[in-house]
Scaffold this active site. Structure first.
Site, PDB file in Angstrom:
ATOM      1  N   LYS A  13       6.490  25.931  -3.413  1.00 31.61           N
ATOM      2  CA  LYS A  13       5.689  24.763  -3.052  1.00 31.61           C
ATOM      3  C   LYS A  13       4.220  24.963  -3.416  1.00 31.61           C
ATOM      4  CE  LYS A  13       6.692  24.948   1.377  1.00 31.61           C
ATOM      5  NZ  LYS A  13       7.687  26.004   1.591  1.00 31.61           N
ATOM      6  N   ARG A  88       6.519  19.893   9.333  1.00 29.57           N
ATOM      7  CA  ARG A  88       7.526  20.932   9.476  1.00 29.57           C
ATOM      8  C   ARG A  88       8.473  20.661  10.647  1.00 29.57           C
ATOM      9  NH1 ARG A  88       4.877  25.342   6.777  1.00 29.57           N
ATOM     10  NH2 ARG A  88       6.124  27.242   6.674  1.00 29.57           N
ATOM     11  N   ARG A 127       7.837  39.166  -4.188  1.00 35.44           N
ATOM     12  CA  ARG A 127       6.461  38.797  -3.832  1.00 35.44           C
ATOM     13  C   ARG A 127       5.860  39.870  -2.922  1.00 35.44           C
ATOM     14  NH1 ARG A 127       5.688  32.836  -1.448  1.00 35.44           N
ATOM     15  NH2 ARG A 127       5.786  33.627   0.675  1.00 35.44           N
ATOM     16  N   ARG A 136       1.072  39.222   2.645  1.00 34.59           N
ATOM     17  CA  ARG A 136       0.856  38.406   3.833  1.00 34.59           C
ATOM     18  C   ARG A 136       1.522  39.070   5.020  1.00 34.59           C
ATOM     19  NH1 ARG A 136       2.768  32.473   2.171  1.00 34.59           N
ATOM     20  NH2 ARG A 136       3.656  32.706   4.255  1.00 34.59           N
ATOM     21  N   ARG A 147      11.744  33.033   9.524  1.00 35.30           N
ATOM     22  CA  ARG A 147      11.173  31.839   8.890  1.00 35.30           C
ATOM     23  C   ARG A 147      12.256  30.950   8.297  1.00 35.30           C
ATOM     24  NH1 ARG A 147       7.453  34.944   5.257  1.00 35.30           N
ATOM     25  NH2 ARG A 147       7.107  33.051   4.078  1.00 35.30           N
TER      26      ARG A 147
END
Ligand code: ADP
Length: 190
Positions: A13, A88, A127, A136, A147
């Site tokens: 996204k 969300r 990532r 992160r 998540r």
């Protein structure tokens, strides 16, 4: 034009929203980035949400709705915006519509990046590896599972809401970045 870019964590996204911002001058509004900004500046809000993000849980609807409502009013959103990470929850989607109609605005398209979950886990693992020390705080194996679960339970139910309004345009998010952008361009030039 105002867009929502929708999909599970790791669907791409942010990448596509960034491309849209530079090509079309639409402002990318990433709620994840905004919250991480609050955390790094150690603001009151940042202190409040730090642990929530670290666990991969959702920040309360009230906080998020306020944050987006204020942000949309700023000058850099005048040409339009791309919501990345919002709404969300179904409550956020309802509140967004109400807020936009008060401002005389609307959502024109919801771009859904669909992904295969196994490949997705692999993508996020990459990532994490590539970002090393800069990873992160919520990019780790355990939080990731949470998540994805939060996405399935609380965020995926937002889709029928936009399906009913016939706003959804689904794109295979597992394709190369360029191909995904091309499909988005096709949609916008219709
Ligand atoms: P992802 O890679 O999962 O798409 P984001 O950068 O969009 O991550 O968001 C990171 C975290 O910020 C989420 O896991 C959640 O804790 C919080 N967050 C972001 N947007 C929202 C929202 N609209 N409502 C509640 N919490 C949010």
């Amino acid at each position: 034009m105002n867009l929502i870019i929708f999909g599970p964590p790791g669907a791409g996204k942010g990448t596509q929203a960034g491309i849209l911002e530079s090509k079309h001058g639409l402002k990318q509004l990433s709620t994840g980035d905004m919250l991480r900004g609050e955390i790094s500046s150690d603001s009151d809000l940042g202190k409040k949400v730090k642990d929530i993000l670290a666990r991969g849980d959702l920040v309360s609807d009230d906080i998020m709705i306020d944050m987006i409502s204020n942000r949309i009013d700023q000058d850099d959103c005048a040409k339009g915006f791309i919501l990345d990470g919002f709404p969300r929850t179904v409550a956020q989607a309802n509140a967004l519509d109400e807020m936009l109609s008060k401002k005389g605005k609307q959502i024109d398209h919801v771009i859904l990046l669909s992904v295969d979950e196994t490949a997705l886990l692999e993508r996020i693992r990459m990532r994490i590896k590539q970002s090393g020390q800069d990873a992160r705080a919520d990019d780790n194996e355990e939080t990731l599972k949470n998540r994805l679960e939060v996405y399935r339970e609380q965020t995926a139910p937002v889709l029928p809401y936009y399906e009913e309004k016939e706003l959804i345009y689904e794109i295979d998010g597992m394709q190369e970045i360029d191909l995904v952008s091309e499909e988005i361009e096709n949609l916008l030039s219709r």
